[in-house]
Motif scaffolding. Structure first.
Motif, mmCIF file in Angstrom:
data_model
loop_
_atom_site.group_PDB
_atom_site.id
_atom_site.type_symbol
_atom_site.label_atom_id
_atom_site.label_comp_id
_atom_site.label_asym_id
_atom_site.label_seq_id
_atom_site.Cartn_x
_atom_site.Cartn_y
_atom_site.Cartn_z
ATOM 1 N N UNK A 248 0.825 -1.213 0.000
ATOM 2 C CA UNK A 248 0.000 0.000 0.000
ATOM 3 C C UNK A 248 0.859 1.263 0.000
ATOM 4 N N UNK A 249 2.137 1.140 -0.309
ATOM 5 C CA UNK A 249 3.062 2.257 -0.181
ATOM 6 C C UNK A 249 2.711 3.367 -1.170
ATOM 7 N N UNK A 250 2.548 4.575 -0.612
ATOM 8 C CA UNK A 250 2.160 5.717 -1.435
ATOM 9 C C UNK A 250 2.248 6.990 -0.608
ATOM 10 N N UNK A 251 2.345 8.125 -1.286
ATOM 11 C CA UNK A 251 2.293 9.430 -0.627
ATOM 12 C C UNK A 251 1.209 10.250 -1.314
ATOM 13 N N UNK A 252 0.276 10.761 -0.518
ATOM 14 C CA UNK A 252 -0.840 11.532 -1.056
ATOM 15 C C UNK A 252 -0.826 12.949 -0.493
ATOM 16 N N UNK A 253 -1.229 13.893 -1.336
ATOM 17 C CA UNK A 253 -1.447 15.270 -0.914
ATOM 18 C C UNK A 253 -2.937 15.572 -1.002
ATOM 19 N N UNK A 254 -3.483 16.072 0.100
ATOM 20 C CA UNK A 254 -4.882 16.497 0.110
ATOM 21 C C UNK A 254 -4.880 18.027 0.202
ATOM 22 N N UNK A 255 -5.345 18.672 -0.851
ATOM 23 C CA UNK A 255 -5.362 20.136 -0.923
ATOM 24 C C UNK A 255 -6.723 20.589 -1.436
ATOM 25 N N UNK A 256 -7.385 21.428 -0.659
ATOM 26 C CA UNK A 256 -8.707 21.959 -1.022
ATOM 27 C C UNK A 256 -9.680 20.823 -1.358
ATOM 28 N N UNK A 257 -9.604 19.730 -0.587
ATOM 29 C CA UNK A 257 -10.522 18.621 -0.757
ATOM 30 C C UNK A 257 -10.158 17.652 -1.862
ATOM 31 N N UNK A 258 -9.088 17.931 -2.628
ATOM 32 C CA UNK A 258 -8.664 17.059 -3.721
ATOM 33 C C UNK A 258 -7.456 16.230 -3.279
ATOM 34 N N UNK A 259 -7.528 14.919 -3.509
ATOM 35 C CA UNK A 259 -6.463 14.007 -3.099
ATOM 36 C C UNK A 259 -5.724 13.493 -4.325
ATOM 37 N N UNK A 260 -4.399 13.610 -4.315
ATOM 38 C CA UNK A 260 -3.612 13.120 -5.443
ATOM 39 C C UNK A 260 -2.290 12.541 -4.951
ATOM 40 N N UNK A 261 -1.725 11.621 -5.736
ATOM 41 C CA UNK A 261 -0.442 11.022 -5.404
ATOM 42 C C UNK A 261 0.680 11.996 -5.742
ATOM 43 N N UNK A 262 1.685 12.086 -4.853
ATOM 44 C CA UNK A 262 2.851 12.936 -5.112
ATOM 45 C C UNK A 262 4.138 12.124 -4.964
ATOM 46 N N UNK A 263 4.074 10.864 -5.379
ATOM 47 C CA UNK A 263 5.253 9.998 -5.290
ATOM 48 C C UNK A 263 6.434 10.546 -6.081
ATOM 49 N N UNK A 264 6.153 11.331 -7.116
ATOM 50 C CA UNK A 264 7.226 11.879 -7.934
ATOM 51 C C UNK A 264 8.108 12.867 -7.200
ATOM 52 N N UNK A 265 7.660 13.337 -6.031
ATOM 53 C CA UNK A 265 8.444 14.304 -5.260
ATOM 54 C C UNK A 265 9.229 13.651 -4.122
ATOM 55 N N UNK A 266 9.213 12.309 -4.052
ATOM 56 C CA UNK A 266 9.999 11.616 -3.035
ATOM 57 C C UNK A 266 11.475 11.679 -3.432
ATOM 58 N N UNK A 267 12.319 12.082 -2.491
ATOM 59 C CA UNK A 267 13.764 12.140 -2.746
ATOM 60 C C UNK A 267 14.282 10.756 -3.114
ATOM 61 N N UNK A 268 15.232 10.711 -4.068
ATOM 62 C CA UNK A 268 15.698 9.424 -4.597
ATOM 63 C C UNK A 268 16.406 8.562 -3.563
ATOM 64 N N UNK A 269 16.891 9.145 -2.487
ATOM 65 C CA UNK A 269 17.561 8.366 -1.442
ATOM 66 C C UNK A 269 16.605 7.899 -0.346
ATOM 67 N N UNK A 270 15.319 8.142 -0.541
ATOM 68 C CA UNK A 270 14.335 7.840 0.490
ATOM 69 C C UNK A 270 13.944 6.371 0.511
ATOM 70 N N UNK A 271 13.410 5.940 1.653
ATOM 71 C CA UNK A 271 12.823 4.622 1.833
ATOM 72 C C UNK A 271 11.440 4.807 2.468
ATOM 73 N N UNK A 272 10.506 3.886 2.168
ATOM 74 C CA UNK A 272 9.225 3.887 2.863
ATOM 75 C C UNK A 272 9.463 3.252 4.236
#
Length: 285
Positions: A227-251
């Motif tokens: 279920x690994x994912x990162x979501x941004x909820x802004x003004x009631x809209x939910x979207x994935x922002x996985x593209x902004x995860x730093x390349x050295x990151x781990x879940x």
């Protein structure tokens, strides 16, 4: 209270099995207490024995054996609706004060055709073999904490209605029986925040988001298996922002024992509310 097993599919249809005939009597349930591992090893020429390479826990196969003795047609319809092939669902096991759950895929269902008492066999495959708590454990790292609850009698002027709690570093105890316990980490921006970072100091891993957040933004970081994912909820809209995860990151996940978590940001860390939620994992019930 004896054993009770409740299965609920993705559409919300539920069936339960216990030691009464209302409507399904639980005969047995295999696979609740068994744990098996795949052990990887290799043989070496001119060397006795073998070399250990690694291991992983096998998927769990739960087989429910039950019976019914009335309302055959309507009960079959309920079973077929709940256990449609290839569908997913959640099994909840209850015994005394214990209550644990596991997700499954339906492998097969067989219902007896004749007789006053008709046998039922249901096979469920659990790709993630671990049971979990049915409720999340919630840890607050940064939040506003209420100073009182209603009904409340005001006894002095300028009474504090709440105060800010910030724990930049917090110890979380994984008291279950497995490593790799995923989390749902919620970040709420009370002001501008740039590049938030969540670290598991115990393991040395981190997850960094190269993103600037505005007041009112909510970020959900899910590190649970499959279920690994990162979501941004802004003004009631939910979207994935996985593209902004730093390349050295781990879940980052919790390992067995005490884990020390830390949050920070390039700027605006004082504007973050941080909540960590997780379910303990178990090898069986």
């Amino acid at each position: 209270m004896g054993k009770k097993i409740t299965c609920t599919n993705a559409t919300g249809v539920s069936v339960y099995f216990d030691y009464t005939y209302t409507p399904f009597f639980l005969v047995s349930c295999d696979g609740l207490y068994t744990v098996s591992n795949n052990v990887k090893r290799s043989d070496n020429t001119n060397t006795d024995g073998s070399t250990y390479q690694g291991s992983n826990t096998k998927e769990r196969n739960i087989v429910i054996a039950a019976q019914m003795c009335e309302n055959y047609q309507s009960n079959r319809d309920i079973l077929y609706k709940c256990f449609r092939p290839k569908t997913r669902g959640t099994l909840v096991f209850e015994e005394e004060a214990e209550r644990r759950e596991i997700e499954y895929k339906v492998e097969s269902i067989e219902v007896g055709e004749k007789g006053v008492v008709r046998d039922i066999t249901i096979s469920l495959l659990c790709c993630d073999p671990f049971f979990t708590d049915t409720e999340y454990t919630v840890e607050l790292m940064a939040s506003w904490q209420a100073g009182f609850e209603f009904m409340h009698e005001f006894k002095s002027t300028k009474e504090e209605i709440g105060h800010r709690v910030m724990e930049l570093i917090k110890d979380i105890d994984n008291a279950g029986t497995t490593d790799t316990v995923g989390m749902v980490i919620t970040l709420e921006a009370l002001g501008s925040v740039s590049t938030p970072i969540i670290r598991n100091i115990t393991t040395g891993e981190h997850i960094t988001l190269n993103y600037d957040f505005k007041t009112g933004d909510v970020v959900q970081i899910c590190t649970e298996t499959n279920k690994k994912n990162v979501y941004l909820i802004r003004a009631g809209e939910k979207k994935s922002i996985n593209g902004y995860i730093d390349e050295d990151s781990e879940f980052i996940q919790l390992q067995a024992g005490t884990n020390t978590l830390q949050y920070e940001a390039k700027s605006g860390k004082e504007n973050l509310d941080v909540t960590v939620e997780y379910k303990q994992k178990y090898l069986g019930v």
